[in-house]
Design a protein around this motif. Sequence first.
Motif, short mmCIF file in Angstrom:
data_model
loop_
_atom_site.label_atom_id
_atom_site.label_comp_id
_atom_site.label_asym_id
_atom_site.label_seq_id
_atom_site.Cartn_x
_atom_site.Cartn_y
_atom_site.Cartn_z
N ILE A 66 0.83 -1.20 0.00
CA ILE A 66 0.00 0.00 0.00
C ILE A 66 0.87 1.25 0.00
N THR A 67 2.03 1.19 0.65
CA THR A 67 2.80 2.41 0.88
C THR A 67 3.26 3.12 -0.39
N PRO A 68 3.83 2.43 -1.39
CA PRO A 68 4.43 3.19 -2.51
C PRO A 68 3.47 4.13 -3.22
N VAL A 69 2.18 3.81 -3.24
CA VAL A 69 1.28 4.66 -4.01
C VAL A 69 1.25 6.08 -3.47
N THR B 27 14.25 0.42 -2.31
CA THR B 27 14.43 -0.18 -0.97
C THR B 27 13.14 -0.84 -0.51
N LEU B 28 12.03 -0.19 -0.82
CA LEU B 28 10.76 -0.75 -0.38
C LEU B 28 10.43 -2.04 -1.10
N ILE C 289 8.05 -10.55 -0.36
CA ILE C 289 6.67 -10.72 -0.85
C ILE C 289 6.60 -10.25 -2.31
N TRP C 290 7.21 -9.10 -2.56
CA TRP C 290 7.25 -8.54 -3.92
C TRP C 290 7.91 -9.53 -4.87
N LEU C 291 9.05 -10.10 -4.44
CA LEU C 291 9.77 -11.04 -5.31
C LEU C 291 8.93 -12.27 -5.60
N ASP D 208 15.48 -7.33 4.50
CA ASP D 208 14.80 -6.63 3.41
C ASP D 208 13.54 -5.93 3.90
N LEU D 209 12.81 -6.59 4.77
CA LEU D 209 11.56 -5.98 5.25
C LEU D 209 11.86 -4.80 6.17
N PHE D 210 12.90 -4.93 7.01
CA PHE D 210 13.19 -3.84 7.93
C PHE D 210 13.72 -2.62 7.21
N GLN D 211 14.45 -2.84 6.12
CA GLN D 211 14.90 -1.69 5.33
C GLN D 211 13.70 -0.91 4.80
N GLY D 212 12.70 -1.64 4.30
CA GLY D 212 11.49 -0.98 3.80
C GLY D 212 10.76 -0.27 4.91
#
Lengths: 370, 152
Positions: free
Chosen positions: A129-132, A192-193, A199-201, B13-17
Amino acid sequence: MPDATFLDATELVINMGPQHPSTHGVLRVILKLDGEKVIGTECVIGYLHRGVEKIGENRTYQQFAPYVDRMDYIAAVSNALGYCLAVEKLLNIEAPPRAQAVRVILSELNRIASHLFWLGTHALDIGAITPVFYCLREREEILKIFENYCGARLTTHAFRVGGLQYETYDGFEEETRKFCDWLIPKVDEYETLLTNNRIWLSRLKGVGVLTADECKEYGVTGPVLRAAGVKWDLRKAQPYSGYEQYDFDIPTAENGDTYDRYTVRMEEMRQSTRILRQAVERIPSGPIMGKVPKVVKPAVGEVYVSIEAPKGELGYFIVSDNSTQPYRMRVRPPSFVNLQALDRMVRGGLVADVVAIIGTLDIVLGEVDR
Amino acid sequence: MIRKFFKSVFLIDLFQGLWVTFRNQDPKRIYTEQYPADRPKVSERYRGAPRLNINPDNGETLCISCNLCALACPETLIVVTSERSEVTRRKELTTFIYDTSRCMFCGLCEDACPVDALELTQDFELASYTREGAIWDRQMLEEGPKPTQYRC
């Protein structure tokens, strides 16, 4: 359409859309499912059909320019650029160098805006949700430049046949330069996000693979083609509006899956800022409007001009019969052609992947239906 | 290999985000506009509500009823009527109707106007309770829209 009358007990035909939020508008996809596996699809389009091509045949050449903004409303400036170039070629004139440079700046800004909007909504579809919010924040800066330049944010009507209507405002170059400096760290933030996010991968890797040969068969263009490893960009292949003066790379990837299309678009944003920096440094001085007759009445003939819009090859085919209105107006929209590959990409995948694949194709239904 | 294992076990990876999200919580980075309270400042070239300019000295309209805006309009939503004055032998504007419900604010009428009488202004609040309210006559065009002001 897979024949709905001969279904196995486990098979199911369902409608996705036209009011489904992840179809980015009003696309209706009829899915034939076996459990959660997709075994066939059919797209039903036309819910946003406004007859743009027919409107073009009933308007004068200058009057049609605001309508092309309404096809791909995320990238209105690119649409206008293609249309203006087509009519200019029909009239055998060229925009002055200053106009060409400003056109390049605005259409590259628009490419970034389109990709930002794509990234935000695509991530939203996947579940991030965040990137939008961040993407729309950055896009806002581009829209502010558009508003300051031509007085409208979305359907800009920035270009006219033969050049530009508006002279650049004070601080146009400075704002664009500042935006470039501001954007690059932000793009790194999105990376980075998302880029290494597990999950994205797992949602994107290996999903919706379209190989280079399949891309060519379907006529798919734009980032989808480049993600399959084909180095084809009309800005390099047949430069228009002075793109040959700028130094930039065409990002490509190898696998042609959804993740590669993501990386290609992210890199394209960086390359666009490279073009912007160069273009802003050397905007030539001079007139902004070429010698265009008051009544545009091209000689009998036909012309096809295509440009690299953010979504792929955008082409205009105009037939003139020496009157003030085109005899035939045909638009080759990238979204419409790219959408044809949907069936090939989702077959054998899961229902959740359909959402990811529609997102990655980056379609705008205003352009698909026209 | 060990690094990769370490990264995946400790969810690097999650903590960086999450760190990026955390940094953006900074109240200095609020971009939302509180609309009726602070009204957005639109740009100088903004193409909003149409206005028919009047000469500030004598209150007469600047429009010379040349009909060029009506011809330039892609949607043909402008209707200009005029009659020849017996005294001055010049065309005098009688009615000017502008249908904002069909307007797409492309600015072609503004570009066509030879005397800068018709202009798209910075007013952007064009809502109306009726469809007829969106069809503006000469008086409305000269006065401009009067949106409701809210006390906040």
